[in-house]
Structure formats: structure tokens, C-alpha cells
Design a protein around this motif. Structure first.
Motif, PDB file in Angstrom:
ATOM      1  N   GLU A 212       0.808  -1.218   0.000  1.00 23.66           N
ATOM      2  CA  GLU A 212       0.000   0.000   0.000  1.00 23.66           C
ATOM      3  C   GLU A 212       0.843   1.272   0.000  1.00 23.66           C
ATOM      4  O   GLU A 212       0.358   2.343  -0.395  1.00 23.66           O
ATOM      5  N   THR A 213       2.098   1.160   0.404  1.00 21.24           N
ATOM      6  CA  THR A 213       2.996   2.326   0.358  1.00 21.24           C
ATOM      7  C   THR A 213       3.216   2.797  -1.083  1.00 21.24           C
ATOM      8  O   THR A 213       3.471   3.983  -1.322  1.00 21.24           O
ATOM      9  N   ILE A 214       3.118   1.891  -2.041  1.00 19.34           N
ATOM     10  CA  ILE A 214       3.301   2.240  -3.455  1.00 19.34           C
ATOM     11  C   ILE A 214       2.389   3.389  -3.850  1.00 19.34           C
ATOM     12  O   ILE A 214       2.787   4.292  -4.594  1.00 19.34           O
ATOM     13  N   ASP A 215       1.159   3.367  -3.359  1.00 19.79           N
ATOM     14  CA  ASP A 215       0.162   4.376  -3.736  1.00 19.79           C
ATOM     15  C   ASP A 215       0.074   5.513  -2.734  1.00 19.79           C
ATOM     16  O   ASP A 215      -0.950   6.208  -2.675  1.00 19.79           O
ATOM     17  N   LYS A 216       1.140   5.709  -1.958  1.00 22.50           N
ATOM     18  CA  LYS A 216       1.156   6.798  -0.983  1.00 22.50           C
ATOM     19  C   LYS A 216       2.392   7.680  -1.201  1.00 22.50           C
ATOM     20  O   LYS A 216       3.344   7.641  -0.405  1.00 22.50           O
ATOM     21  N   PRO A 217       2.378   8.483  -2.264  1.00 25.72           N
ATOM     22  CA  PRO A 217       3.543   9.349  -2.528  1.00 25.72           C
ATOM     23  C   PRO A 217       3.817  10.336  -1.405  1.00 25.72           C
ATOM     24  O   PRO A 217       4.942  10.838  -1.284  1.00 25.72           O
ATOM     25  N   GLU A 218       2.814  10.588  -0.561  1.00 26.36           N
ATOM     26  CA  GLU A 218       3.024  11.502   0.561  1.00 26.36           C
ATOM     27  C   GLU A 218       4.013  10.937   1.576  1.00 26.36           C
ATOM     28  O   GLU A 218       4.534  11.680   2.427  1.00 26.36           O
ATOM     29  N   LEU A 219       4.301   9.644   1.492  1.00 23.21           N
ATOM     30  CA  LEU A 219       5.267   9.038   2.404  1.00 23.21           C
ATOM     31  C   LEU A 219       6.700   9.114   1.879  1.00 23.21           C
ATOM     32  O   LEU A 219       7.637   8.747   2.586  1.00 23.21           O
ATOM     33  N   ASN A 220       6.887   9.578   0.641  1.00 25.34           N
ATOM     34  CA  ASN A 220       8.242   9.730   0.106  1.00 25.34           C
ATOM     35  C   ASN A 220       9.070  10.642   1.001  1.00 25.34           C
ATOM     36  O   ASN A 220       8.599  11.691   1.446  1.00 25.34           O
ATOM     37  N   GLY A 221      10.284  10.229   1.269  1.00 21.68           N
ATOM     38  CA  GLY A 221      11.181  11.021   2.112  1.00 21.68           C
ATOM     39  C   GLY A 221      10.987  10.777   3.592  1.00 21.68           C
ATOM     40  O   GLY A 221      11.686  11.379   4.414  1.00 21.68           O
ATOM     41  N   GLN A 222      10.079   9.865   3.957  1.00 22.94           N
ATOM     42  CA  GLN A 222       9.795   9.623   5.369  1.00 22.94           C
ATOM     43  C   GLN A 222      10.342   8.272   5.829  1.00 22.94           C
ATOM     44  O   GLN A 222      10.501   7.344   5.036  1.00 22.94           O
TER      45      GLN A 222
END
Length: 300
Positions: A193-203
Motif C-alpha cells: 500500500e505504500t506504493i500508492d502513498k507518494p506523501e510518504l516519500n522522504g519519510q
């Protein structure tokens, strides 16, 4: 659905992630040294590429045309492959290959407790690997997990070996370190599910299950599920470590290493008890009830 390159697909955690990606309809490519170990993925439609995840050219070639790269490549012990070549250099190789291939983002699976501290060699190597990834400038998310549990492998294998060794069930230290175990199925879902969560990039995202338990309590789940009658014996790390060092010197696969004995004394919990629901909107399974059923086997 996305085009994904998965590194570490045939390992304990990787198998769960690979099948979860296929279940989700993603176009999966796996890079493996032994194609026979990836046969279960191939029959389900995954592309199997033969190569080494620590070879820059092989990873770059496998990453051509994919949108995301996920890496679960890691070792818990410093041999036969070293922490440096796998846990530290591996993330850099993956990130540089992804950058060269024009990949949108990468996901690195790491471990809660990753830190720069010479007393904890494994955790230091995971921290250094995270730093290597960050230095490349590639858009990516680091997922740090607590203990990942499944029906077999992982900590279950550790408990099985401990149960078969001598007349006592040895617990290193007090056994009161706090852990937040999560089922492999749920951990794999987080990765996908992280694949579809670009808001988590850099975290850096720390993830665990819905319960905080002690190491001893988790061992007790295993003891109860298997019907084991041996008494437990708690021994101070200082007493166990010299023997562990000696076993490391003469055995290729000792029951425990000095680094593992030190590390199990540390708390291993995420930033919050609801870390999964906070980031992904659902609550994982309670391992305490799951383990009593799924760890059953004929008592020895």
C-alpha cells in the motif's frame, strides 16, 4: 496497477510481499539468484530475472521499465555475507540503479531500532543503509518494522532451536524488552500500500502490530502453542555472550550471536500503538490470539 521490481523476494518476508503484489494485480518482476525459488511467483505471472541484487548492473537492467523498486534485501548476521556488503551497500546499489532507470520511487524495508551504535552491529548496519539510500537523492520511503511473524521462519525458527537445545528454555536477560510484533500478511500489505502513498516519500515510517508485549510473552505463545513442558531459565547477557562468541567462531550457524543477545535487550516498538491505522487506515491482526493457533505443531 504499477510495474514493480522486488528485491529479496525469496526471503522470509519477501515471499509474503511478492504474493501480495500479485494479489493486488501489479506487474511484478523479481530479481533472484536461484530461479527455482521463484517458481511460485512465475506460475502466477511474475517475470523472473536471474541476477544478484548486490550487482549494480543486474539491478539496473532489471529496473528498466518499472515504476517502483522495493527492497527487502538484508542479513541478520555478519556472515557468510557481511553487514557491510548487504545491509549498507545494498540500499545504495538499489537506489543508484533505480535512479539510472528513471524509477518513480523506491521502498526500503528496514528495522525499528536502526541506530548508529557500535554495541548493536546489525542495527547500525540498517541505519547506515538508510543513510546510503538518502544520500542518493532518490524519492523513497523507509519502512521500519518490529518483529514480523509467520507460521514458519523468522523468530519461530529461533524459538524452535532454543526449545531443542538442552533441558531448559533459555531467555537472554530479563525477557522484558517491549516488542510490537506484526503478522507477515499485515506487514506485506503495508509495503504494497505504500506504493500508492507518494506523501510518504522522504519519510521513515515505523510500523508494528496492535499489541505491545514482552519478549518473554512472545516466547510463551510459542511454548503454549507447542505444548512444551521444559522450564524457562533467564540468564544475564554477560554470562551468555562469551559462549555465543565461541560458538560463532566454530559454528557456521550458531543458535544465537553476541549481537543478537545484546539486541534482544532493547525495546522494539513503533512511534505509536496505532501506527498502521494512522498511515494506512486499517488495524492489523492481534498476534497473541493468532500465534496460539498458527504456531501449533506436534510437541517434541
Amino acid at each position: 496497477m504499477a510495474k514493480i521490481l522486488l528485491l529479496g523476494s525469496t526471503g522470509f518476508f519477501g515471499r509474503g510481499v511478492a504474493h501480495k503484489l500479485i494479489d493486488g494485480g501489479h506487474q511484478l518482476t523479481v530479481l533472484v539468484r536461484d530461479p527455482m525459488k521463484a517458481a511460485a511467483f512465475k506460475v502466477r505471472g511474475a517475470q523472473v530475472v536471474v541476477g544478484d541484487a548486490l550487482n549494480a548492473a543486474a539491478v539496473t537492467q532489471a529496473a528498466q521499465g518499472v515504476e517502483h523498486v522495493i527492497s527487502l534485501v538484508a542479513v541478520r548476521r555478519n556472515r557468510p555475507q557481511s553487514f557491510l556488503e548487504v545491509n549498507v551497500d545494498g540500499p545504495r546499489i538499489m537506489a543508484e540503479a533505480a535512479k539510472a532507470a528513471g524509477v518513480k520511487s523506491v521502498i526500503l524495508v528496514s528495522a525499528i531500532g536502526a541506530r548508529l551504535d557500535g554495541k548493536y552491529k546489525y542495527l547500525t548496519s540498517r541505519w547506515m543503509g538508510e543513510q546510503e539510500l538518502t544520500k542518493t537523492g532518490v524519492a523513497g520511503t523507509i519502512l521500519r518494522f518490529s518483529f514480523v511473524l509467520a507460521e514458519e521462519g523468522g523468530v519461530v525458527s529461533d524459538f524452535e532451536r532454543a526449545a531443542n537445545f538442552g533441558p531448559f528454555l533459555i531467555i537472554p536477560g530479563s525477557g522484558q524488552a517491549q516488542l510490537q510484533p506484526i503478522l507477515r500478511e499485515d506487514a506485506a500489505r503495508c509495503v504494497v500500500e505504500t506504493i500508492d502513498k507518494p506523501e510518504l516519500n522522504g519519510q521513515i515510517v515505523e510500523l508494528g502490530g496492535p499489541e505491545v508485549v514482552t519478549y518473554e510473552a512472545m516466547f510463551d505463545w510459542f511454548i503454549q502453542a507447542r505444548g512444551i513442558k521444559k522450564p524457562k531459565l533467564k540468564l544475564p547477557p554477560a554470562l551468555l555472550i562469551p559462549g555465543a562468541i565461541a560458538m560463532e567462531a566454530i559454528l557456521s550457524d550458531p543458535i544465537a550471536t553476541a549481537d543478537e543477545i545484546n539486541t534482544i535487550q532493547l525495546n522494539n516498538i513503533a512511534n505509536g500503538i496505532d501506527s498502521v491505522s494512522a498511515h494506512f487506515g486499517w488495524r492489523p491482526t492481534r498476534p497473541s490470539t493468532w500465534a496460539l493457533e498458527h504456531w501449533k505443531k506436534t510437541a517434541r
